[in-house]
Scaffold this motif. Structure first.
Motif, PDB file in Angstrom:
ATOM      1  N   PRO A  38       2.286  -2.979  -7.531  1.00 58.11           N
ATOM      2  CA  PRO A  38       1.168  -3.713  -8.138  1.00 58.11           C
ATOM      3  C   PRO A  38       1.062  -5.151  -7.655  1.00 58.11           C
ATOM      4  O   PRO A  38      -0.012  -5.615  -7.277  1.00 58.11           O
ATOM      5  CB  PRO A  38       1.471  -3.655  -9.638  1.00 58.11           C
ATOM      6  CG  PRO A  38       2.406  -2.512  -9.803  1.00 58.11           C
ATOM      7  CD  PRO A  38       3.215  -2.458  -8.548  1.00 58.11           C
ATOM      8  N   THR A  81       7.551  -3.937 -10.039  1.00 55.15           N
ATOM      9  CA  THR A  81       7.849  -2.515 -10.199  1.00 55.15           C
ATOM     10  C   THR A  81       9.219  -2.242  -9.612  1.00 55.15           C
ATOM     11  O   THR A  81       9.685  -2.978  -8.732  1.00 55.15           O
ATOM     12  CB  THR A  81       6.813  -1.619  -9.504  1.00 55.15           C
ATOM     13  OG1 THR A  81       7.118  -0.242  -9.791  1.00 55.15           O
ATOM     14  CG2 THR A  81       6.835  -1.810  -7.991  1.00 55.15           C
ATOM     15  N   LYS A 113      -1.934  -4.932 -14.608  1.00 49.59           N
ATOM     16  CA  LYS A 113      -2.878  -3.901 -14.178  1.00 49.59           C
ATOM     17  C   LYS A 113      -4.010  -3.706 -15.174  1.00 49.59           C
ATOM     18  O   LYS A 113      -5.105  -3.289 -14.798  1.00 49.59           O
ATOM     19  CB  LYS A 113      -2.143  -2.582 -13.940  1.00 49.59           C
ATOM     20  CG  LYS A 113      -1.148  -2.642 -12.795  1.00 49.59           C
ATOM     21  CD  LYS A 113      -0.787  -1.269 -12.268  1.00 49.59           C
ATOM     22  CE  LYS A 113       0.049  -0.467 -13.246  1.00 49.59           C
ATOM     23  NZ  LYS A 113       0.523   0.804 -12.640  1.00 49.59           N
ATOM     24  N   SER A 136       9.753   1.246  -9.104  1.00 44.72           N
ATOM     25  CA  SER A 136       9.527   2.644  -8.714  1.00 44.72           C
ATOM     26  C   SER A 136       9.798   2.806  -7.228  1.00 44.72           C
ATOM     27  O   SER A 136       9.217   2.100  -6.399  1.00 44.72           O
ATOM     28  CB  SER A 136       8.086   3.049  -9.045  1.00 44.72           C
ATOM     29  OG  SER A 136       7.850   2.954 -10.441  1.00 44.72           O
ATOM     30  N   GLN A 190       2.937   1.477  -3.229  1.00 42.66           N
ATOM     31  CA  GLN A 190       2.109   1.346  -4.430  1.00 42.66           C
ATOM     32  C   GLN A 190       2.676   0.294  -5.391  1.00 42.66           C
ATOM     33  O   GLN A 190       2.852   0.555  -6.590  1.00 42.66           O
ATOM     34  CB  GLN A 190       1.954   2.699  -5.130  1.00 42.66           C
ATOM     35  CG  GLN A 190       1.248   3.742  -4.270  1.00 42.66           C
ATOM     36  CD  GLN A 190       1.012   5.047  -4.992  1.00 42.66           C
ATOM     37  OE1 GLN A 190       1.853   5.512  -5.754  1.00 42.66           O
ATOM     38  NE2 GLN A 190      -0.148   5.650  -4.757  1.00 42.66           N
ATOM     39  N   GLY A 204      -1.598  -8.939  -4.892  1.00 39.39           N
ATOM     40  CA  GLY A 204      -1.737  -7.928  -5.915  1.00 39.39           C
ATOM     41  C   GLY A 204      -1.896  -8.522  -7.296  1.00 39.39           C
ATOM     42  O   GLY A 204      -2.275  -9.687  -7.463  1.00 39.39           O
ATOM     43  N   ARG A 258       0.831  -1.210   0.000  1.00 38.27           N
ATOM     44  CA  ARG A 258       0.000   0.000   0.000  1.00 38.27           C
ATOM     45  C   ARG A 258       0.862   1.255   0.000  1.00 38.27           C
ATOM     46  O   ARG A 258       0.637   2.178  -0.787  1.00 38.27           O
ATOM     47  CB  ARG A 258      -0.911   0.013   1.230  1.00 38.27           C
ATOM     48  CG  ARG A 258      -2.026  -1.012   1.211  1.00 38.27           C
ATOM     49  CD  ARG A 258      -3.050  -0.712   2.296  1.00 38.27           C
ATOM     50  NE  ARG A 258      -2.465  -0.670   3.634  1.00 38.27           N
ATOM     51  CZ  ARG A 258      -2.335  -1.727   4.421  1.00 38.27           C
ATOM     52  NH1 ARG A 258      -2.755  -2.919   4.017  1.00 38.27           N
ATOM     53  NH2 ARG A 258      -1.802  -1.603   5.627  1.00 38.27           N
ATOM     54  N   GLU A 259       1.843   1.279   0.883  1.00 43.31           N
ATOM     55  CA  GLU A 259       2.641   2.489   1.026  1.00 43.31           C
ATOM     56  C   GLU A 259       3.503   2.764  -0.200  1.00 43.31           C
ATOM     57  O   GLU A 259       3.672   3.915  -0.603  1.00 43.31           O
ATOM     58  CB  GLU A 259       3.519   2.379   2.276  1.00 43.31           C
ATOM     59  CG  GLU A 259       2.706   2.379   3.562  1.00 43.31           C
ATOM     60  CD  GLU A 259       3.585   2.269   4.796  1.00 43.31           C
ATOM     61  OE1 GLU A 259       4.803   1.996   4.644  1.00 43.31           O
ATOM     62  OE2 GLU A 259       3.057   2.449   5.909  1.00 43.31           O
ATOM     63  N   HIS A 263      10.099   4.275  -3.364  1.00 45.49           N
ATOM     64  CA  HIS A 263       9.193   4.888  -2.397  1.00 45.49           C
ATOM     65  C   HIS A 263      10.034   5.682  -1.415  1.00 45.49           C
ATOM     66  O   HIS A 263      10.830   5.120  -0.668  1.00 45.49           O
ATOM     67  CB  HIS A 263       8.386   3.821  -1.651  1.00 45.49           C
ATOM     68  CG  HIS A 263       7.523   4.373  -0.558  1.00 45.49           C
ATOM     69  ND1 HIS A 263       6.489   5.248  -0.790  1.00 45.49           N
ATOM     70  CD2 HIS A 263       7.561   4.185   0.794  1.00 45.49           C
ATOM     71  CE1 HIS A 263       5.902   5.559   0.346  1.00 45.49           C
ATOM     72  NE2 HIS A 263       6.544   4.940   1.330  1.00 45.49           N
TER      73      HIS A 263
END
Length: 419
Positions: free
Chosen positions: A87, A381, A110, A383, A85, A106, A82-83, A385
């Motif tokens: 997938p 992912t 997507k 990406s 994000q 998850g 959640r924190e 955080h």
């Protein structure tokens, strides 16, 4: 926010991390089916290696995976998801006598909402380095090359090539600039991610920059080092690197779903990968980006169960002579407290292995000899955080629960030790 550089992974374990997480599961088979066009290996099983003896008080090293502990892991992984994000993620934990934990959370796609599952292929980024260095060390075992040979003996045009050794390249102590930090390289990859790049092109991006320090003077993680080692393997064997790794490493290790691709294809079933390392700075599907820009440093594909097997094979040294494995495991300090880097391998708080990241994917396959335990985390992912790799956040969350004396990459336990 547009990324400042392409991460193949720059720092092996990330310098800090805060967060916790994990989730409920789908158990995977011992091995996924062979990828299309690839038959099951016909190699003999690896030579048996004595199982490390866990410490006497092994419950303090690796907690038994009771329903209570599994629930803690579920909650922790889901919190990180959640924190950060994320997938989709799959987490696997195995330790003799302590139970196992294999769960996916998850989505793998997507667009369709297809769920993440343990048997999906993913790109493994810098975990590729462990295969390339293993291939090199096998040549050392065969007497065809020596770790203290100079790279200039094999490849011309390398800055300081008459002084940089193969050992320093494998140990990230060459001083050569990391090509994936070059501005023109980043622009090309972001604007034309489907186009192939050759090893020579990658080296050109590096060699336009001055050397960063004298050979052996310090640790600096550079993908350039592995491109050079891949070329050395090819020169000595007279064969393409992907063939050498497939026949000499992947096959003998008994891996069924691990490949070194020569194009952008990824065999089904696979998880889609998502990255913000794009020309627009927005998150895009990078599943079919051409991985040739990573080559010997980051191009390979695998799955959870193969990574589970490989993590132990790598750490124990099944494919190498004991003396060579001992050289591999000699570490020098990294820029992370309690962490050291050997030859294409790290030791972070007792966990031995290597993480991997490439736009759209991250993996963390590591082995803890003290408990004969393996942890594998795969996600779709890369990406970050709050400046942290998501695989590091998951690793910290999981180890804070099950191995509070060996928290990756070195923080305090994140949940009370109960159950």
């Amino acid at each position: 926010m547009k990324p400042s550089h392409i991460r193949l992974r720059r720092a092996c374990a990330a310098t800090a991390a805060a967060g916790v997480l994990i989730a409920p599961a789908v158990a995977g088979s011992a091995y996924a089916a062979p990828a299309p066009g690839r038959s099951a290996p016909v190699f003999a099983a690896p030579t048996p290696t004595p199982t490390p003896t866990p410490s006497a008080d092994s419950d303090t090293v690796f907690r038994r995976i009771t329903p209570v502990v599994a629930a803690q892991l579920d909650a922790a992984v889901q919190k990180v998801m959640r924190e950060a994000q994320v997938p989709g993620v799959t987490v696997g934990l195995w330790a003799p006598g302590k139970g196992s934990y294999v769960r996916s959370f998850g989505v793998a796609d997507k667009a369709t909402g297809a769920p993440m599952k343990p048997d999906l292929h993913v790109r493994i980024g810098s975990e590729t380095k462990t295969f390339t260095v293993t291939a090199l060390l096998q040549l050392v075992d065969q007497g065809k090359v020596a770790l203290d040979d100079h790279i200039g003996d094999y490849i011309t045009g390398v800055p300081n090539g008459d002084r940089i050794t193969l050992r320093q390249l494998a140990g990230m102590r060459s001083g050569l600039f990391n090509y994936s930090m070059d501005g023109d390289f980043i622009t090309r990859l972001e604007e034309h991610p489907d186009q192939p790049m050759s090893p020579r092109q990658l080296l050109d991006y590096s060699f336009r920059h001055p050397v960063m320090f004298e050979p052996g003077a310090q640790f600096y993680y550079s993908n350039t080092n592995l491109i050079l080692l891949g070329l050395v393997v090819e020169k000595i064997t007279g064969r393409p690197l992907h063939e050498v790794i497939d026949e000499g490493v992947v096959g003998p290790a008994g891996l069924r779903s691990t490949v070194f691709p020569t194009n952008a294809a990824i065999a089904a079933p696979y998880a889609h990968g998502y990255t913000d390392q794009t020309a627009s700075g927005k998150v895009e599907d990078s599943t079919h980006w051409n991985p040739s820009w990573g080559w010997a440093a980051g191009a390979m594909i695998s799955d959870l169960q193969d990574l589970r097997s490989w993590a132990r094979t790598l750490a124990v040294g099944t494919l190498l002579k004991p003396a060579t494995q001992a050289e591999r495991l000699k570490t020098t300090p990294m820029d992370i407290p309690g962490a050291g880097y050997g030859l294409g391998i790290f030791n972070v708080q007792g966990w031995i292995g290597h993480n991997g990241s490439i736009p759209g994917y991250e993996v963390l396959p590591v082995y803890l000899p003290e408990a004969d335990a393996t942890m594998v985390i795969v996600l779709n992912t890369d990406s970050q955080h709050k400046g942290q790799e998501p695989s590091t956040l998951f690793g910290e969350a999981v180890t804070g629960i099950v191995t509070p004396e060996h928290v990756y990459p070195g923080h305090k336990p994140v949940v009370p030790r109960t159950g």
